[in-house]
Design a protein around this motif. Sequence first.
Motif, PDB file in Angstrom:
ATOM      1  N   GLN A  17       0.819  -1.199   0.000  1.00 13.17           N
ATOM      2  CA  GLN A  17       0.000   0.000   0.000  1.00 13.17           C
ATOM      3  C   GLN A  17       0.864   1.265   0.000  1.00 13.17           C
ATOM      4  OE1 GLN A  17      -3.373  -0.173  -0.332  1.00 13.17           O
ATOM      5  NE2 GLN A  17      -3.043  -2.392  -0.474  1.00 13.17           N
ATOM      6  N   ASP A  18       0.280   2.364  -0.475  1.00 13.97           N
ATOM      7  CA  ASP A  18       1.010   3.631  -0.604  1.00 13.97           C
ATOM      8  C   ASP A  18       1.417   4.204   0.746  1.00 13.97           C
ATOM      9  OD1 ASP A  18       0.795   3.497  -3.342  1.00 13.97           O
ATOM     10  OD2 ASP A  18      -1.021   4.724  -3.444  1.00 13.97           O
ATOM     11  N   TYR A  19       0.565   4.038   1.768  1.00 12.12           N
ATOM     12  CA  TYR A  19       0.897   4.646   3.053  1.00 12.12           C
ATOM     13  C   TYR A  19       2.110   3.968   3.706  1.00 12.12           C
ATOM     14  CZ  TYR A  19      -1.823   0.796   5.089  1.00 12.12           C
ATOM     15  OH  TYR A  19      -2.313  -0.439   5.440  1.00 12.12           O
TER      16      TYR A  19
ATOM     17  N   ARG B 225       4.668   2.761   1.875  1.00 12.62           N
ATOM     18  CA  ARG B 225       5.788   3.349   1.140  1.00 12.62           C
ATOM     19  C   ARG B 225       6.075   4.762   1.645  1.00 12.62           C
ATOM     20  NH1 ARG B 225       2.757   1.375  -3.455  1.00 12.62           N
ATOM     21  NH2 ARG B 225       3.607  -0.617  -4.202  1.00 12.62           N
ATOM     22  N   THR B 226       5.010   5.517   1.957  1.00  9.30           N
ATOM     23  CA  THR B 226       5.197   6.878   2.468  1.00  9.30           C
ATOM     24  C   THR B 226       5.894   6.861   3.825  1.00  9.30           C
ATOM     25  OG1 THR B 226       3.186   7.587   1.320  1.00  9.30           O
ATOM     26  CG2 THR B 226       3.997   9.000   3.098  1.00  9.30           C
TER      27      THR B 226
END
Length: 395
Positions: free
Chosen positions: A291-293, A295-296
């Motif tokens: 998920q993107d969060y 990676r963030t």
Amino acid sequence: MTAYLIRRLFQMVVVVFVVSLFMFFLFNIAPGGPLTGLQQQQRRITPEERARIRAQYELDLYWPIRYTRWLIGWPQGPIVVGGQELFANIPVGCYIEATPEEGGGCHQYVYLADMPQLHPPARSSQGILFGDFGRSTVVQAGRPVWDLLMSRLWATVELQVISLALSLLIAVPLGIYSAVHQYSKFDYTFTTAAFVGSSMPTFFFGLLFILMFTILAGRIQEILPWWPVLPPGLREAVRPYDVASWLTRIQPGSALDRFLHLLMPVGVLTIVSVAAWSRFLRSSMLEVLRQDYVRTARAKGLPERIVINKHALRNALIPFVTVLVLQIPLFFAGAIVTETIFAWPGMGRLYFDALNRSDYNIALAFIYVTTILTVFATLLGDILYAVIDPRIRYS
């Protein structure tokens, strides 16, 4: 949340009622029962004797009447309103059946007015909704079903709590580590072992343990002197026994004796649970890690431990909660296959004996209580979703 809980509670009542109705109907149309043996010797007993036995087990009543008596304890006798008996001449069952040679049918019907004489209130159940599950007819004839269930409950709770704790302690770290180190040698080894463990039936591991640690243990000790000989069943021994040369003689009923009897059934349940749960958690973690969060969080420079434990694991546990809360009914229902293989005196073994010996009062009580625990477990899972993930709201 309040409106949601009220709505769910109403749905739970409907589900429990429908399940109890269907299971009672299925048990009544299933082959077997108290008269199975008598059906093979119809010519040796008189119709009156057969009628008496049918009345003893309330088989002379039609199944809807038996269902209401089992559920709410009604009717127990004639319905009296204003001093007048209503529906007294309505037949509610067959007291004496005609033989096939006589063309079948019914010689003498049971009427509502006859029920006090044929079914005394002292023997009639008050209904499971009022905590009266009736009495055992075969397993321990005459003993209240609820007392019999409670006498077996703690053996099952002991087995399930220990295996659940061990499964969580092993499965959760394995699933997380395998997901974080995807495609590593450990991941390939773990995935293969978990696939084998979840594919094999429970009785395979049970019989394998008995073969290795009981039947062939003496031969293995010739090669490996430290190999133990474990008891193959029951909860405790009835006489002293030896396990290995490095261990003193075991006395029956001691703490060590109880521990040794737990090893194999707990081991079987733990292997099966770890194999399934770790693969499930690994798949959930892999989905979250993409998920993107996540990676963030890594791009911000957060330590990998915080990324995994705080951001990834908490969201990966949401689907895992569904699997975990459904273990709650097992604290009552037990593990039928495992308890049967190891002769463990728990709820699963009791249910197996009740089905095998057609003691339907025990079997119905077992399924009814398990159904209630299952619907409450699903409700608890929905509530835990909102606790784990603040984004989830119910209205």
